[in-house]
Design a protein around this motif. Structure first.
Motif, PDB file in Angstrom:
ATOM      1  N   THR A 128       0.869  -1.183   0.000  1.00 28.38           N
ATOM      2  CA  THR A 128       0.000   0.000   0.000  1.00 28.38           C
ATOM      3  C   THR A 128       0.913   1.243   0.000  1.00 28.38           C
ATOM      4  O   THR A 128       2.142   1.107   0.031  1.00 28.38           O
ATOM      5  CB  THR A 128      -0.890   0.038   1.263  1.00 28.38           C
ATOM      6  N   ALA A 129       0.309   2.426  -0.001  1.00 24.73           N
ATOM      7  CA  ALA A 129       1.100   3.669  -0.007  1.00 24.73           C
ATOM      8  C   ALA A 129       2.084   3.710   1.163  1.00 24.73           C
ATOM      9  O   ALA A 129       3.220   4.179   1.025  1.00 24.73           O
ATOM     10  CB  ALA A 129       0.162   4.876   0.036  1.00 24.73           C
ATOM     11  N   LEU A 176       0.040   3.663  -6.408  1.00 19.27           N
ATOM     12  CA  LEU A 176      -0.268   3.783  -4.969  1.00 19.27           C
ATOM     13  C   LEU A 176      -0.454   5.234  -4.516  1.00 19.27           C
ATOM     14  O   LEU A 176      -1.375   5.533  -3.757  1.00 19.27           O
ATOM     15  CB  LEU A 176       0.836   3.122  -4.149  1.00 19.27           C
ATOM     16  N   SER A 179      -2.911   7.247  -7.435  1.00 17.34           N
ATOM     17  CA  SER A 179      -4.186   6.547  -7.724  1.00 17.34           C
ATOM     18  C   SER A 179      -4.442   6.376  -9.216  1.00 17.34           C
ATOM     19  O   SER A 179      -5.494   6.732  -9.727  1.00 17.34           O
ATOM     20  CB  SER A 179      -5.368   7.291  -7.103  1.00 17.34           C
ATOM     21  N   ALA A 183      -9.517   3.888  -6.780  1.00 13.91           N
ATOM     22  CA  ALA A 183      -9.534   3.073  -5.552  1.00 13.91           C
ATOM     23  C   ALA A 183      -9.011   1.671  -5.804  1.00 13.91           C
ATOM     24  O   ALA A 183      -8.546   0.984  -4.885  1.00 13.91           O
ATOM     25  CB  ALA A 183     -10.950   3.020  -4.988  1.00 13.91           C
ATOM     26  N   SER A 185      -6.337   0.724  -7.115  1.00 14.25           N
ATOM     27  CA  SER A 185      -4.907   0.539  -6.830  1.00 14.25           C
ATOM     28  C   SER A 185      -4.480   1.098  -5.469  1.00 14.25           C
ATOM     29  O   SER A 185      -3.336   1.486  -5.275  1.00 14.25           O
ATOM     30  CB  SER A 185      -4.049   1.119  -7.965  1.00 14.25           C
ATOM     31  N   THR A 186      -5.387   1.075  -4.500  1.00 13.93           N
ATOM     32  CA  THR A 186      -5.034   1.426  -3.118  1.00 13.93           C
ATOM     33  C   THR A 186      -4.037   0.392  -2.592  1.00 13.93           C
ATOM     34  O   THR A 186      -3.138   0.678  -1.817  1.00 13.93           O
ATOM     35  CB  THR A 186      -6.297   1.426  -2.217  1.00 13.93           C
ATOM     36  N   THR A 187      -4.243  -0.862  -3.026  1.00 13.12           N
ATOM     37  CA  THR A 187      -3.293  -1.942  -2.759  1.00 13.12           C
ATOM     38  C   THR A 187      -2.814  -2.449  -4.116  1.00 13.12           C
ATOM     39  O   THR A 187      -3.603  -2.560  -5.054  1.00 13.12           O
ATOM     40  CB  THR A 187      -3.964  -3.097  -1.980  1.00 13.12           C
TER      41      THR A 187
END
Length: 423
Positions: A128-129, A176, A179, A183, A185-187
């Protein structure tokens, strides 16, 4: 029986075409449908995620079964919506419940499922970020090419395969932090690259038993020789010539059976299609991904090869008696070629008139992105039409698909002329 299909693409037109052949069908509705479904069913102007409007339609039209085409409404829980509503709970829905649909809704969930049930797949880690730096470090441990997958739904476009380490790091950051896929590619899941040839395996399950449908291979890239950007699919071939009995037995024992067993063990309620994206690495099958519905354009070659009454098959899924059905498969090969709008998969125009339907011979044209306006068929999407034909082998079938494709016309129409080049 009155049946409602949710969706608007080539997959839904193919399902409608097949259901229409059943003597058990009374009225067929498609929401929202396209110009192709309009010719054989009643289109209802309802979005696939508008559950309240779907309920209204089901009750007013006395619908007795709902078949869900695309993944979105499944991931959003349309099946659960029916089960939790007193007016709808006895109406069968073909498509998994929300918990099981997470297999497509989250790449990480699917990977954990495969690891739990010893289903062969690529090694991976997810980030994640907050763990971006760890993602960079993980990329450094891998050999190129690097595979980055947006965890959520990205309309089939959330997978990047990159040869350059710095580019992979930059794209990971774009996914990440910026975006890139919203949403979805939040993970991001980073995987080892598997070198081999891809194919799709389709399974229909009622939650207890299952049937394996014909295999298919689709062509994702826009350009000939599998070059250029990824698309929703430029055509497909069934059966897959290189998937012999020995290989398919491995798929059955190592992948299909543990998958269906895994649904039971993990209490994932599943009545519907399982689309298993496979790769043949040397002679071993590995899973790239799961989808919780039929593929498109694979549906356009798989469903036409099933000889059974599809209403009967879906009834068996609904009442969990699928084991009592013998699937009859057409021995012939089927191929489909997809015509797309110029500019797709990037910016493209809509509203172009399509002509040539009356010249089609010995092939079926399935509509993907079309609409009917004042009696004219117009383009209404990136992927517009799929031309399906049968043949004694895929080469013969492809000749017919291409011959008929030449009769169809719309402004800036494009299609790949090299399907099957890698077989």
């Amino acid at each position: 029986m009155n049946i409602l299909i949710l969706g608007a693409g080539g997959r839904e037109h193919t399902l409608a075409w097949k259901l229409k052949q059943s003597p058990k069908l009374k009225n067929l509705y498609v929401a929202p449908g396209n110009a192709g479904t309009a010719a054989i069913a009643k289109n209802v102007p309802i979005g696939v995620n508008d559950f309240e409007a779907i309920k209204k339609c089901v009750l007013s039209e006395n619908i007795e079964m709902v078949i869900v085409g695309p993944e979105d409404p499944l991931v959003n829980g349309v099946h659960d919506f029916f089960l939790n509503d007193t007016d709808l709970k006895n109406i069968p829905v073909i498509g998994p419940q929300k918990a099981a649909a997470t297999l497509e809704g989250s790449k990480q969930f699917a990977k954990e499922f495969m690891m739990r049930h010893n289903i062969p797949t690529a090694a991976y880690e997810s980030f994640t970020a907050i763990t971006l730096e760890k993602g960079y470090a993980f990329l450094e441990t891998l050999k190129p090419p690097y595979v980055l997958k947006a965890d959520g739904l990205a309309a089939g476009k959330g997978v990047l395969i990159l040869n350059n380490l710095q580019e992979a790091k930059d794209e990971l950051k774009t996914m990440l932090i910026d975006s890139k896929f919203g949403a979805a590619s939040t993970t991001v899941v980073i995987e080892e690259f598997l070198d081999g040839i891809e194919l799709s395996c389709f399974v229909l399950t009622d939650g207890k038993g299952f049937k394996v449908l014909p295999t298919a291979k689709d062509y994702k890239r826009i350009g000939e020789g599998d070059t250029g950007l990824n698309t929703g699919g430029m055509g497909a071939i069934s059966p897959v010539p290189f998937a012999d009995k020995v290989f398919l037995d491995k798929v059955l024992e190592r992948i299909v059976k543990p998958t269906v067993e895994g649904f039971k063990l993990d209490n994932l309620p599943y009545k519907g299609f399982v689309f298993i994206g496979l790769i043949k690495v040397e002679d071993e099958p590995k899973v790239i991904e799961y989808n919780v519905r039929m593929g498109d354009p694979e549906t356009e070659v798989v469903i036409p090869r099933i000889k059974n009454d599809l209403v009967e098959v879906f009834e068996a899924v609904a009442n969990q008696s699928l084991d009592s059905i013998d699937l009859e498969i057409d021995e012939r090969a089927a191929t489909t070629v997809m015509a797309v709008s110029g500019g797709y998969p990037e910016a493209y125009g809509k509203g172009m008139e399509i002509t040539g339907f009356d010249a089609i011979e010995d092939a079926v044209v399935f509509h993907a992105g079309t609409e009917l306006k004042e009696g004219r068929v117009l383009t209404n999407g990136g992927r517009v039409l799929a031309v399906t034909a049968y043949g004694s082998n895929y080469k013969e079938a492809l000749k017919k698909s291409y011959k008929n494709m030449e009769k169809l016309h719309f402004n800036k129409m494009y299609y790949r002329k090299d399907l099957g080049f890698d077989l």
